[in-house]
Write an enzyme that holds these catalytic residues in place. Structure first.
Site, PDB file in Angstrom:
ATOM      1  N   TYR A 180      60.381 101.952  97.523  1.00 33.25           N
ATOM      2  CA  TYR A 180      61.712 102.151  98.114  1.00 33.25           C
ATOM      3  C   TYR A 180      62.320 103.462  97.634  1.00 33.25           C
ATOM      4  CZ  TYR A 180      66.775 101.625  98.509  1.00 33.25           C
ATOM      5  OH  TYR A 180      68.106 101.855  98.755  1.00 33.25           O
ATOM      6  N   ARG A 240      74.906  96.093  84.736  1.00 37.58           N
ATOM      7  CA  ARG A 240      74.426  97.422  85.143  1.00 37.58           C
ATOM      8  C   ARG A 240      75.316  98.038  86.209  1.00 37.58           C
ATOM      9  NH1 ARG A 240      70.846  99.195  89.303  1.00 37.58           N
ATOM     10  NH2 ARG A 240      70.028 101.280  88.829  1.00 37.58           N
ATOM     11  N   SER A 289      69.443 106.951  97.516  1.00 36.99           N
ATOM     12  CA  SER A 289      69.638 105.919  96.494  1.00 36.99           C
ATOM     13  C   SER A 289      69.416 106.492  95.110  1.00 36.99           C
ATOM     14  CB  SER A 289      68.654 104.769  96.729  1.00 36.99           C
ATOM     15  OG  SER A 289      68.655 103.856  95.642  1.00 36.99           O
ATOM     16  N   GLY A 327      74.446  94.847 105.125  1.00 33.06           N
ATOM     17  CA  GLY A 327      75.603  94.642 104.251  1.00 33.06           C
ATOM     18  C   GLY A 327      76.542  95.821 104.242  1.00 33.06           C
ATOM     19  N   ASP A 375      64.376  99.172 117.196  1.00 40.09           N
ATOM     20  CA  ASP A 375      63.607  99.461 115.997  1.00 40.09           C
ATOM     21  C   ASP A 375      63.569 100.973 115.794  1.00 40.09           C
ATOM     22  OD1 ASP A 375      61.230  99.954 114.269  1.00 40.09           O
ATOM     23  OD2 ASP A 375      60.891  97.804 114.545  1.00 40.09           O
TER      24      ASP A 375
END
Length: 269
Positions: free
Chosen positions: A138, A176, A109, A15, A49
């Site tokens: 994650y 949020r 993140s 994305g 990969d």
């Protein structure tokens, strides 16, 4: 630092990668694309990969910098996170070291610090040096990536800007997200600043637009030359009308990682 001429974009079919494929060339980048899956209408893209060390060596060979967006972007079983996000990021850094690439922008993140309590009333803003408090496997992988980047700066002289991304979508889709939304245009501005700033060593910044409901300190990102232009507030009334205000005891209201801290969602940040 001058604009890198050739930029390897990993995760180019995802994305955010798709958004950056459209936005970054206007800053002067020639993109070399890599993803696990083929990219439609991009016949020169590399399909590989992150476990394929030989393919990564070839992918980074001759590039000026890397924007590393590849990996699993949601919570998943630890074995999958380990392979894609932890071992895969290590493999990328080793390839960059071997081929002499000196600048990486790493997509970290907010979930690397997800268990950080949100300040009551929105003040003070959460600083970038808040300790790692990952909320998921994650988030743990992103904390690892930041520390790996620090190691490769200290030991090998590879500079990295680790960007703790909020939620990068064309528009916010949850209440949020009003506080952590990063518009695609601002994401491109931030990545460009991270790729061209001088003497970054290993720098960690938060990645969001200049949202009215901002929860974290954007000054380290601004110090790189980032000038956000967007704000989520124009979407607020419609979102709140549709979804309602967040309850005071809801994790989205009390913890930076929101419901990732209690019941990890499998789709959106």
């Amino acid at each position: 630092m001058p604009t890198p001429r050739t930029l390897l974009l990993t995760g180019a079919a995802g994305g955010m990668g798709t958004l950056m494929r459209g936005l970054l060339p206007r800053y002067g980048y020639a993109l070399r694309l890599l993803d696990l899956v083929p990219i439609p209408d991009e016949p020169d893209a590399i399909t590989a990969d992150l476990a394929d060390r030989g393919a990564l060596r070839e992918a980074v060979r001759g590039v000026d910098a890397v924007l590393h967006l590849a990996g699993i972007s949601l919570e998943a079983p630890f074995e999958q996170i380990l392979r894609a996000n932890i071992e895969g990021t290590y493999n990328l850094y080793e390839a960059a070291r071997a081929e002499g690439v000196r600048r990486i922008v790493f997509a970290s993140s907010n979930h690397a610090v997800g268990f950080t309590p949100l300040p009551v009333g929105g003040e003070p803003l959460i600083p970038v040096d808040t300790p790692h408090r990952p909320d998921t496997y994650y988030g743990l992988s992103k904390a690892f990536g930041e520390d790996l980047a620090s190691l490769y700066w200290d030991r090998h002289g590879i500079e990295t800007v680790s960007v703790r991304i909020g939620s990068c979508f064309p528009e916010p889709t949850t209440v949020r997200m009003l506080s952590i939304w990063l518009s695609p245009a601002d994401a491109a501005r931030l990545f460009h600043a991270a790729l061209t700033a001088e003497h970054v060593g290993h720098t960690v910044v938060y990645g969001s637009s200049a949202n009215t409901r901002l929860r974290w300190d954007l000054s380290p990102a601004r110090a790189l030359g980032y000038e956000p232009r967007d704000d989520s507030e124009p979407y607020a009334a419609q979102l709140i009308a549709a979804r309602g205000e967040t309850a005071p005891d809801d994790p989205d209201r009390t913890l930076l990682g929101g419901r990732f801290c209690t019941d990890p969602p499998m789709r959106q940040h």
